[in-house]
Scaffold this motif. Sequence first.
Motif, PDB file in Angstrom:
ATOM      1  N   LEU A  74     175.990  33.403 -73.269  1.00 55.12           N
ATOM      2  CA  LEU A  74     175.408  32.411 -72.356  1.00 55.12           C
ATOM      3  C   LEU A  74     174.830  33.092 -71.126  1.00 55.12           C
ATOM      4  N   GLY A  77     171.600  34.674 -71.804  1.00 54.22           N
ATOM      5  CA  GLY A  77     170.428  33.823 -72.041  1.00 54.22           C
ATOM      6  C   GLY A  77     170.243  33.341 -73.471  1.00 54.22           C
ATOM      7  N   ALA A  79     171.039  30.486 -74.716  1.00 57.40           N
ATOM      8  CA  ALA A  79     170.541  29.104 -74.714  1.00 57.40           C
ATOM      9  C   ALA A  79     169.038  29.079 -74.441  1.00 57.40           C
ATOM     10  N   ASP A  80     168.581  29.899 -73.506  1.00 58.09           N
ATOM     11  CA  ASP A  80     167.145  29.927 -73.166  1.00 58.09           C
ATOM     12  C   ASP A  80     166.316  30.347 -74.381  1.00 58.09           C
ATOM     13  N   GLN A  83     166.450  27.519 -77.020  1.00 59.38           N
ATOM     14  CA  GLN A  83     165.700  26.326 -76.599  1.00 59.38           C
ATOM     15  C   GLN A  83     164.196  26.576 -76.672  1.00 59.38           C
ATOM     16  N   ASN A  93     172.086  27.318 -69.720  1.00 56.42           N
ATOM     17  CA  ASN A  93     171.106  28.406 -69.775  1.00 56.42           C
ATOM     18  C   ASN A  93     171.539  29.533 -68.842  1.00 56.42           C
ATOM     19  N   LYS A  94     170.742  30.606 -68.857  1.00 57.30           N
ATOM     20  CA  LYS A  94     171.129  31.822 -68.138  1.00 57.30           C
ATOM     21  C   LYS A  94     171.333  31.558 -66.641  1.00 57.30           C
ATOM     22  N   THR A 312     173.162  17.656 -74.944  1.00 57.57           N
ATOM     23  CA  THR A 312     171.920  18.445 -75.083  1.00 57.57           C
ATOM     24  C   THR A 312     170.678  17.588 -74.855  1.00 57.57           C
TER      25      THR A 312
END
Length: 423
Positions: A74, A77, A79-80, A83, A93-94, A312
């Motif tokens: 996490l 990054g 999640a970034d 996504q 996100n980061k 989300t």
Amino acid sequence: MKVAVIGGGGREHTLAWKLSQSLNVEKLYAIPGSAAMADIATCVNIPLSDLEGIANYCVKEGIDMLVVGPEVPLTEGLADICQAKGLAVFGPNKAAAQMEGSKVFAKNLMKKYHIPTAAYASFTDGEAAKAYIHEQGAPIVVKADGLAAGKGVVVAQTEEEAVEAVNAMMEDHIFGASGGRIVIEECMVGEEASLLAFVDGTTIVPMISAQDHKRIFDNDEGPNTGGMGAYAPAPVMTPALVKEVEETILRPTIEGLRQEGITYQGCLYAGLMITAQGPKVVEFNCRFGDPETQAVLPLLDSDLAEIMYACTQGKLRADMVQWKPASACCVVMASAGYPASSHKGDVIEGLDALDTDAMVFHSGTAKKDGQYVTNGGRVLGVTAVAPTLKEAIDKAYHNVQAIHFDGQQVRSDIGAKGLKHLK
Ligand code: AMP
Ligand code: GLY
């Protein structure tokens, strides 16, 4: 929905166990997962450091939601990256994960938005840090700024000990770059508790409270560990205190982040000290706690996949999150040498002789010739749910007693602090 759990420890085993009960989950994956998780999920061996690889695999498989267990991907990054490829990710996100990834970031945010926490100063210069220690006196707490696998905190009883910690972090670089900046803070006194919350960017729904047991030995003695057991709910966190933490800590934190242009989505973990002046933040984590998850999620009476997917999509509602009116206790069984080291390959016996409703979450095991063996520091978390905390504790220990491996380390007082409150 196709869901992928990222990680392979006891927390992730618990997340996968709960998600596997969801009617919304048609297929469950675990990256990389574990031998035990393979019973409920398709394990895919991609290393957690390969963020692009994880994202590409999830796109190729048509995964609808990733649920990220550990903090490192996490803060890097994951999640970034996911996504950006159109994947839904439960986890911050980061930028938002800095709440755990940088203690200086978290402390500065708390200061700016008046969130109760220990008084502090941050340093990049060792001599200035030492001067501050002598000015403030002991006891005093020294923390590495970055991630240090739960080991970057020294609660120093003397100024000498605090100075040694500064030297170790800033001159000997025992935590690498994580110790290049440090926080020195006031030593708070009180009982600790954890309050985790589901967050969809704006809406915050606290989970049931929990209490971890960080030290290796009974009566909170010996070195810090990742956590030797947990129970939930924690009687020290009265309903009024939970409300107070929601109003004075969780909400202003999420709103403060929004004002900084950062949207926090996922699980926010507030590590708290219940001081004489009220609850204060010890630390924030950007993910579920381990072993808090093993005590909290068995009490969730709702569909975890539905809650997470709503987070989300920015569509979380309080009524989606219901709890069983019961208590849970999770007792961790650790291997020989933990926390300094861990012993691998010891055969684990008795797993087939447990109560049918006992839950065993695997933190560090492997399968060898069809038999489970130890494969890490924390090995198992044995959870029981019962109408009262006392019964949950007794039931968890009853099942722990049926399990054996050489060198096993088990605290005998998980939940005892909770019982004291109930007397
Ligand atoms: P952390 O990794 O930040 O959770 O810190 C590890 C442990 O150190 C906590 O669980 C507390 O027991 C202790 N600790 C951290 N900060 C403080 C503080 N300011 N005052 C007293 N104890 C602390
Ligand atoms: N149990 C403490 C943590 O997960 O950080």
